[in-house]
Design an enzyme around this catalytic site. Structure first.
Site, PDB file in Angstrom:
ATOM      1  CG  ASP A   1       0.045 -19.434   1.537  1.00 40.99           C
ATOM      2  OD1 ASP A   1      -1.166 -19.299   1.777  1.00 40.99           O
ATOM      3  OD2 ASP A   1       0.560 -19.232   0.415  1.00 40.99           O
TER       4      ASP A   1
ATOM      5  CD  GLU B   1      -3.831 -22.191   2.841  1.00 39.01           C
ATOM      6  OE1 GLU B   1      -4.851 -21.482   2.913  1.00 39.01           O
ATOM      7  OE2 GLU B   1      -2.795 -21.837   2.248  1.00 39.01           O
TER       8      GLU B   1
END
Length: 431
Positions: A345, A382
């Site tokens: 993330d 990401e």
């Protein structure tokens, strides 16, 4: 640091390595990092909601400290023991120090974690002893589980079809067909394996399953998605149908083993960019009370946290101590939990140094890529953060794959038949 009866730790010095709580002959070795602490107490609890520890080990800086590691061996305790730390030191926010010797702190390397039914995030913000409402770490013997020959599947990325899944949401509703007591749990996912096989997918990407703080949310709401970690080692207790101290660990491994038997890989969505401790008004749960300027990127005003994550704080991922913790966490989930890969993330945050500047060769990313124990796993970035750093197409390294958010959004809009989506859809395939 407390009025309870204190046990002298001299004679049970223990060792600085491994970090966390480790099973040794005739007891448990505990080790935790704190550079600036002036005193450390290890607290042993009988029950999750106890207001006072059953035993306290006060660590002697002369006998129980090596470099910046505080350690002790405690005889005659075993797996399942609940524990935490109290750490004394300067409270000087202007210089980044936020020690609070009244708070029960989680072990950053704790393999298990238990949340009392009356857990209170607000209490962790307030002054004073709030042990009864504090989360506690759990001693775990990770070597007793029978994997029955299971190993990660190592399917090539070119042959991988990923299904992103929220463990709770996937089976929570009665329409899932999962037995009521297993809805919203790792065990519930096992029941749905035939459905996953019918979809034709080859991997599940589980949204965060590290223990998170469900109360890290606006008033009257809960944190559903799980992007609020309090531990990088312990599975989320509420995702287990077994609510005993060791249940979540074994149930997670049961799920991984069952998915592997069905030919489905397990990829974890991991959050190494921030924690649930939030901004300067947030609670003291672990890292803040152990060594605030080591674990977090601070602003020039050292009383404030850099917020490249958009959630109040940013993990200081390229600090040597934090880098080691991240690598140890990843190795643990591969070696002991048998996962097949990770989706990071806001991975672009991991390219920032302790002042927030972009690094041309960020050590933590190269450590992850070059680690021999992680060589066969899938690494997915990401490749952006909440402060505008966008690295899709240029993320560092040779092994990293990237989430292409714009491609995903435009393709989804096209298949939904949304207005003005045809041109964007064509652009994504033309580039």
């Amino acid at each position: 640091m407390g009025e309870e009866a204190v046990i002298n730790s001299v004679g049970n010095a223990g060792h600085s390595w491994p970090l966390g709580a480790t099973i040794v002959d005739c007891g448990i070795n505990f080790s935790v990092f704190s550079r600036s602490a002036t005193g450390v107490e290890l607290l042993l609890f009988d029950r999750e909601d106890d207001a006072r520890p059953a035993r306290i080990m006060r660590l002697d800086p002369a006998a129980n400290r090596t470099y910046h590691y505080w350690h002790v061996r405690v005889p005659d305790i075993r797996s399942g023991q609940l524990y935490g730390y109290r750490v004394a030191g300067p409270y000087d926010p202007a210089n980044g120090m936020r020690f609070d010797p009244a708070k029960v702190l989680l072990d950053p390397y704790g393999r298990g974690l238990i949340v009392p039914k009356n857990y209170s995030r607000d209490a962790a913000r307030q002054a004073g002893d709030k042990a009864a409402t504090a989360m506690k770490s759990v001693v775990v013997d990770v070597h007793t589980y029978d994997w029955e020959g299971d190993t990660p599947l190592q399917r090539p990325s070119s042959r991988t079809i990923v299904y992103e899944m929220h463990v709770r949401g996937f089976t929570r509703h009665p329409s899932s067909g999962v037995a009521e007591k297993r809805r919203g749990t790792f065990a519930g996912v096992i029941e749905k394996i035939p459905y996953l096989q019918q979809l034709g997918i080859t991997a599940v990407e589980l949204m965060p399953v590290f223990q998170f703080d469900p109360q890290d949310a606006p008033p009257g709401r809960i944190n559903y998605w799980g992007y609020a970690p309090v531990s990088f080692f312990a599975p989320h207790q509420a995702y287990s149908s077994r609510q005993d101290a060791l249940g979540p660990l074994d149930e997670f491994r049961d799920m991984v083993k069952a998915l592997h038997r069905a030919g489905i890989e397990v990829i974890l969505d991991v959050v190494f960019n921030h924690t649930a401790e939030g901004n300067h008004d947030g609670p003291t749960l672990s890292f803040r009370g152990l060594d605030n300027p080591t674990y977090y990127i601070l602003e020039q005003d050292r009383a404030r946290y850099a917020n490249y994550s958009g959630t109040g704080n940013t993990l200081n991922a390229n600090h040597p101590i934090v880098r080691r913790m991240i690598l140890d966490s990843l190795r643990y989930w591969v070696k002991e939990m048998h996962v097949d890969g990770f989706r990071f993330d806001l991975a672009a945050i991991l390219e920032r140094d302790e002042s927030g500047q972009l690094m041309p060769n960020p050590p933590v990313l190269w450590d992850i890529e070059s680690d021999p124990e992680l060589a066969a796993i899938k690494l997915i970035a990401e490749a952006w953060d909440a402060a505008g750093l966008y690295e899709v197409g240029s993320f560092i390294g040779d092994s990293w794959k990237e989430w292409n958010g714009r491609f995903r959004d435009d393709v989804r809009s096209f298949f939904r038949g949304e207005e003005a989506s045809v041109g964007l859809f064509a652009d994504r395939f033309a580039w």
